[in-house]
Write an enzyme that holds these catalytic residues in place. Structure first.
Site, PDB file in Angstrom:
ATOM      1  N   PRO A  84     -16.408  -3.777   2.243  1.00 28.41           N
ATOM      2  CA  PRO A  84     -17.825  -3.899   2.638  1.00 28.41           C
ATOM      3  C   PRO A  84     -18.732  -2.924   1.900  1.00 28.41           C
ATOM      4  O   PRO A  84     -19.942  -3.139   1.857  1.00 28.41           O
ATOM      5  CB  PRO A  84     -17.789  -3.595   4.135  1.00 28.41           C
ATOM      6  N   SER A 122     -16.111  -0.812  -2.986  1.00 27.80           N
ATOM      7  CA  SER A 122     -15.343   0.317  -3.557  1.00 27.80           C
ATOM      8  C   SER A 122     -16.169   1.599  -3.641  1.00 27.80           C
ATOM      9  O   SER A 122     -15.921   2.451  -4.495  1.00 27.80           O
ATOM     10  CB  SER A 122     -14.801  -0.039  -4.950  1.00 27.80           C
ATOM     11  N   GLY A 123     -17.132   1.731  -2.741  1.00 24.71           N
ATOM     12  CA  GLY A 123     -17.944   2.945  -2.689  1.00 24.71           C
ATOM     13  C   GLY A 123     -19.284   2.848  -3.373  1.00 24.71           C
ATOM     14  O   GLY A 123     -20.147   3.714  -3.174  1.00 24.71           O
ATOM     15  N   TYR A 149       0.852  -1.192   0.000  1.00 21.01           N
ATOM     16  CA  TYR A 149       0.000   0.000   0.000  1.00 21.01           C
ATOM     17  C   TYR A 149       0.886   1.240   0.000  1.00 21.01           C
ATOM     18  O   TYR A 149       1.496   1.595   1.009  1.00 21.01           O
ATOM     19  CB  TYR A 149      -0.918   0.012   1.228  1.00 21.01           C
ATOM     20  N   LYS A 154     -23.984   7.011  -3.694  1.00 23.98           N
ATOM     21  CA  LYS A 154     -23.857   8.377  -4.195  1.00 23.98           C
ATOM     22  C   LYS A 154     -23.279   8.455  -5.609  1.00 23.98           C
ATOM     23  O   LYS A 154     -23.228   9.530  -6.199  1.00 23.98           O
ATOM     24  CB  LYS A 154     -22.973   9.199  -3.253  1.00 23.98           C
TER      25      LYS A 154
END
Length: 329
Positions: free
Chosen positions: A204, A207-208, A56, A213
Site C-alpha cells: 500500500p 515499497s516506501g 520470506y 521521505k
C-alpha cells in the site's frame, strides 16, 4: 482498531494487518528480537491478520510468527495467512505437483506450529499454471482434510485476479493496490464484492515511495529488494516501487505532497486512501520496527479522505502515473 469481514470465510479481522516480508528477509537485516517486537506491537494495537510466505527468509518469517503464537497464546484470536509456490526446492515447474504442494503446506504448518492454516495462497505462480486449475484442486483436497481452512491467490495482473474470482473455492485475492496503482478499482472490485472474495492489499506504500521521505539520492542495503529488483532483475518489477522506475517514483511522490491533508503524513494518507474502499478486507503494510507498526496503525483511526480528494488522486494517477507502470498489471 476497526474490523472487517474477511469475505466468504466470515472471519472478522482488524483492517490494518501486518505484512511480514520485511521481518523475513529481502528488506535488509532484521534481528529476531526486533521481528518479534514488531509482531507483539501489531497485536497489542489490534492487528489480527498476519500475512507471510514460505519463502520470506526461507521460512524465517513463518518461524518468527510460530514463536510469537507460542509465547502469546493468541492463536484463536489471530488469522495467519501464508503462501506457497515460489520455493527453490524443488523449484519451478516441479513446485506445481500435488505431492510438492502437500509437502510445502506441511512445512508451513510445522514452522508456524499450527494444526491448520487459516489461509494459504498461491504465491504469484505462473498464470498458465494457475489457470489450469490443478493447484486449486489440490488445495481443495487439503481443505477437506482440515490442513487448511481457506485458500486463495496472490496475483500480479487483473486477468489472473478475475479468473480466480470466478472459481467457487477461492476465498481471497492478494493484490498490489495503492495511489500509484489504481486499476483494481475499475476492473476487480465489483466482481470481488459480488462473489464474496476477500481482497488483501499488499504494497500500500509502494515499497516506501508513498512515505514521501525518499529522494533521488536514497540508497538501500544490497540485500534489500529495492536495490536488487528495482528493474525486475529477480522477480516481477511490479513488486518493487509498484513497477515505477525509482527516479520517476520519487518525483511522483514529491508531486503528491501538496495533496496531503493538514496534520497527516503522506504515508497516513496513502493507507487511509486504501481503507476508504469498502471492497478491501485488509491492508498489509510491512514494518521493520515497532515504530513503523505504530505509524501504520494510525491510518485506521483517521477520517475518510472525502470525495474531493479521491477525485484529485484518481486524476493524478490517470494523468501522471499510469503510463509509467511496468510489469504485469
Amino acid at each position: 482498531m476497526n474490523s472487517r469481514i474477511f469475505g466468504k470465510t466470515g472471519r472478522v479481522v482488524g483492517e490494518v494487518g501486518l505484512g511480514t516480508w520485511q521481518i523475513g528477509g529481502n528488506w535488509g537485516d532484521v534481528p529476531d528480537e526486533t521481528g518479534l517486537a514488531v509482531l507483539r506491537t501489531a497485536y497489542e494495537l489490534g492487528t489480527t491478520f498476519f500475512d507471510t510466505a514460505d519463502v520470506y527468509g526461507s521460512g524465517r518469517s513463518e518461524e518468527l510468527i510460530g514463536k510469537f503464537l507460542k509465547e502469546s497464546k493468541a492463536r484463536d484470536r489471530l488469522f495467519i495467512a501464508t503462501k506457497l509456490g515460489r520455493r527453490g526446492d524443488p523449484g519451478w515447474p516441479k513446485n506445481f505437483t500435488r505431492e510438492v504442494v502437500r509437502q510445502h503446506t506441511e512445512d508451513s504448518l510445522r514452522r508456524l506450529g499450527v494444526e491448520a492454516l487459516d489461509l494459504t495462497q498461491c504465491h504469484c505462480i505462473p498464470p498458465d499454471v494457475l489457470m489450469r486449475g490443478e493447484v486449486f484442486g489440490w488445495l481443495e483436497e487439503l481443505k477437506r482434510e482440515g490442513k487448511i481452512k481457506a485458500y486463495g491467490a496472490s496475483v500480479e495482473a487483473m486477468d489472473e485476479a478475475l479468473w480466480c474470482c470466478a472459481q467457487p473455492g477461492c476465498a481471497s485475492l492478494q493484490i498490489i493496490f495503492n495511489i500509484f496503482r489504481q486499476k483494481p478499482v475499475h476492473v476487480l472490485f465489483d466482481q470481488a464484492r459480488v462473489r464474496g472474495v476477500a481482497l488483501i492489499v499488499r504494497l500500500p506504500l509502494a515499497s516506501g515511495l508513498l512515505g514521501g521521505k525518499m529522494t533521488q539520492a536514497t540508497t538501500f542495503a544490497a540485500d534489500d529488494h529495492r536495490t536488487f529488483n528495482r528493474d525486475g532483475q529477480a522477480f516481477n518489477v511490479g513488486e518493487t516501487f509498484a513497477g515505477l522506475p525509482f527516479a520517476k517514483g520519487v518525483a511522483l511522490a514529491d508531486a503528491l505532497k501538496p495533496m496531503v491533508p493538514a496534520g497527516q503524513t503522506m504515508a497516513e494518507m496513502a493507507l487511509r486512501w486504501c481503507l476508504d474502499f469498502e471492497a478491501i478486507s485488509v491492508i498489509i503494510p510491512g514494518a521493520k520496527n515497532p515504530d513503523q507498526v505504530l505509524a501504520n496503525a494510525r491510518a485506521g483511526a483517521l477520517a475518510p479522505l472525502g470525495a474531493t480528494r479521491h477525485v484529485q488522486l484518481a486524476a493524478f494517477y490517470e494523468r501522471q502515473v499510469a503510463a509509467h507502470i511496468r510489469g504485469p498489471y
